[in-house]
Design an enzyme around this catalytic site. Structure first.
Site, PDB file in Angstrom:
ATOM      1  N   TYR A   1      16.703  29.873   7.961  1.00  0.00           N
ATOM      2  CA  TYR A   1      15.498  30.600   8.389  1.00  0.00           C
ATOM      3  C   TYR A   1      15.446  30.751   9.896  1.00  0.00           C
ATOM      4  O   TYR A   1      15.748  29.824  10.649  1.00  0.00           O
ATOM      5  CB  TYR A   1      14.234  29.856   7.942  1.00  0.00           C
ATOM      6  CG  TYR A   1      13.915  30.021   6.484  1.00  0.00           C
ATOM      7  CD1 TYR A   1      13.602  31.272   5.951  1.00  0.00           C
ATOM      8  CD2 TYR A   1      13.909  28.917   5.636  1.00  0.00           C
ATOM      9  CE1 TYR A   1      13.296  31.418   4.600  1.00  0.00           C
ATOM     10  CE2 TYR A   1      13.605  29.051   4.290  1.00  0.00           C
ATOM     11  CZ  TYR A   1      13.293  30.306   3.781  1.00  0.00           C
ATOM     12  OH  TYR A   1      12.992  30.443   2.447  1.00  0.00           O
TER      13      TYR A   1
ATOM     14  N   LYS B   1       0.836  -1.209   0.000  1.00  0.00           N
ATOM     15  CA  LYS B   1       0.000   0.000   0.000  1.00  0.00           C
ATOM     16  C   LYS B   1       0.873   1.262   0.000  1.00  0.00           C
ATOM     17  O   LYS B   1       2.089   1.173   0.216  1.00  0.00           O
ATOM     18  CB  LYS B   1      -0.913  -0.015   1.222  1.00  0.00           C
ATOM     19  CG  LYS B   1      -0.149   0.030   2.547  1.00  0.00           C
ATOM     20  CD  LYS B   1      -1.039  -0.313   3.728  1.00  0.00           C
ATOM     21  CE  LYS B   1      -0.253  -0.262   5.023  1.00  0.00           C
ATOM     22  NZ  LYS B   1      -1.026  -0.750   6.169  1.00  0.00           N
TER      23      LYS B   1
HETATM   24  C1  LIG Z   1      -0.157  -1.657   6.874  1.00  0.00           C
HETATM   25  C2  LIG Z   1      -0.656  -2.905   7.454  1.00  0.00           C
HETATM   26  C3  LIG Z   1       0.217  -3.982   7.696  1.00  0.00           C
HETATM   27  C4  LIG Z   1       1.720  -3.888   7.539  1.00  0.00           C
HETATM   28  O1  LIG Z   1       2.271  -3.338   8.700  1.00  0.00           O
HETATM   29  P1  LIG Z   1       3.850  -3.181   8.913  1.00  0.00           P
HETATM   30  O2  LIG Z   1       3.974  -2.610  10.273  1.00  0.00           O
HETATM   31  O3  LIG Z   1       4.319  -2.220   7.864  1.00  0.00           O
HETATM   32  O4  LIG Z   1       4.427  -4.526   8.746  1.00  0.00           O
HETATM   33  C5  LIG Z   1      -0.340  -5.174   8.115  1.00  0.00           C
HETATM   34  N1  LIG Z   1      -1.668  -5.295   8.339  1.00  0.00           N
HETATM   35  C6  LIG Z   1      -2.524  -4.262   8.159  1.00  0.00           C
HETATM   36  C7  LIG Z   1      -3.963  -4.446   8.427  1.00  0.00           C
HETATM   37  C8  LIG Z   1      -2.046  -3.043   7.721  1.00  0.00           C
HETATM   38  O5  LIG Z   1      -2.889  -2.021   7.562  1.00  0.00           O
END
Ligand SMILES: *Cc1c(COP(=O)(O)O)cnc(C)c1O
Length: 368
Positions: A255, A35
């Site tokens: 800045y 994702k």
């Molecule tokens: C994003 C997500 C993961 C992966 O988590 P990590 O900490 O990056 O391994 C697993 N399960 C769900 C439901 C998620 O939303």
């Protein structure tokens, strides 16, 4: 020399990290989490490089379709299911798997007219209190799903752990107990483990694994880096020195003039800033690798530039290579200096400004 900020993506390291998951749990099927544009690494290239995975997991239909476009034919899991019942047709035709986490989704599924039944994962809220059905409702939901004509068996129960990144936190044990109480004897399959659970909680290493951050070579834990988990960093963010100036004792830098030169000193300017995704909240002292050696960030991060203290490298010159994070400088350290987590930094690399390049077939003995 044009402004080149590069995010170098090491596909060999990516595959190595998937193997690390396989080593830890050889029996378990793995759904690689890609994702958010593959955690900022490029969803298409990540899905392609990890095509040996048993499934891909994403957050939306658009991401799922991108996975399919790479030629990935195995299950693609929508971690939040559908956002609107109109998506059910695509889910059926593309054979996506939908997580069902809410009563409205269940009803939509029961009422839909689909050309083919779909695969579902039933999300149980074992204590994170974000998505999912409460444990006491899950038997009833299970019953409705298993009698729904739009659902194909097996239904896989899943849950998500809220505190697995802290190996001393007993919340994880409680969540596992609650989850097991409603799933044991009901289903042979299940899905529990994110990266932190895969690496830190052997009792959660069962059923479908859902590794995200560890695939990208980053530690999911509150302290430490990927190297301590035997992972290899996938993204290396690179730029170069674009100016070397000599300032007097007391001169303010950047800045707000919040940082002053403690003595007459050389100051370097690097072409990277929050416009590229480098965190604006990185504090003075945040490490930057210049010519392979650490120099500290000074002053505030601007949109396009940062300044660095060159007292340890007075010979540094314009065009010298800089690494902001990645090989030799864990992104976890930068996150710590910016009071955030590595996940946010990786996802925040600006695609319009930062060019991605891929490297492969490197001799891993070289760097680690
Ligand atoms: C994003 C997500 C993961 C992966 O988590 P990590 O900490 O990056 O391994 C697993 N399960 C769900 C439901 C998620 O939303």
């Amino acid at each position: 020399m044009s402004r080149t900020v590069l995010a170098e993506i090491d596909l060999t390291a990516l595959k190595y990290n998937l193997n690390r998951v396989r080593e830890l749990a050889p029996e378990c099927p793995v759904a690689v989490v890609v994702k958010a544009d593959g955690y900022g690494h490029g969803l298409g290239r990540v899905a392609q490089a990890l095509s040996t995975a048993d499934a891909c997991a994403v957050a939306s239909i658009d991401e799922a379709l991108l996975v399919r476009e790479t030629g990935f034919t195995r299950p693609v899991i929508l971690l939040e299911g559908f956002f609107d019942s109109s998506e059910l047709k695509v889910i059926a035709s593309q054979r996506f798997t939908a997580v069902i986490h809410h009563e409205w989704q269940l009803r939509a599924l029961e009422q839909a007219e689909l050309t083919a039944p779909i695969k579902v994962w039933l999300k149980v809220d074992s204590g994170m209190h974000r998505l999912g059905f409460p444990p006491e409702k899950s038997a009833e939901v299970w019953q409705r799903l298993s009698t729904c004509a739009n659902v194909v068996e097996p239904i896989i129960p899943m849950t998500h752990l809220a505190n697995a990144d802290d190996r001393d936190d007993q919340t994880t044990v409680q969540q596992l107990t609650r989850f097991d109480a409603v799933t044991t004897g009901v289903s042979a399959e299940c899905s529990i483990a994110n990266s932190a659970a895969i690496l830190g909680w052997p009792q959660a290493r069962r059923g479908w694994l859902r590794p995200g951050i560890m695939l990208y070579g980053v530690s999911p834990f509150v302290t430490g880096s990927g190297e301590t988990c035997q992972l290899q960093p996938v993204m290396t963010l690179r730029s170069a020195l674009i100016a070397v100036n000599h300032h007097k004792r007391g001169d303010p830098v950047g800045y707000g003039g919040s940082w002053n030169c403690p003595e007459d000193m050389p100051v370097g300017v690097v072409a990277i800033g929050y416009g590229d995704g480098y965190p604006r909240h990185a504090r003075p002292g945040t490490p930057v690798l210049l010519n392979g050696k650490m120099v500290p960030l000074i002053g505030r991060v601007s949109m396009d530039m940062i300044s660095v203290d060159l007292r340890s490298q007075p010979q540094a010159g314009i065009g010298d290579p800089v690494i902001l994070w990645g090989r030799g400088l864990p992104v976890e350290f930068i996150a710590e200096h910016a009071a955030t987590i590595a996940y946010e930094l990786l996802c925040g690399v600006t695609r319009s400004r930062v060019r991605h390049t891929e490297i492969e077939e490197r001799n891993h003995g070289e760097i680690l």
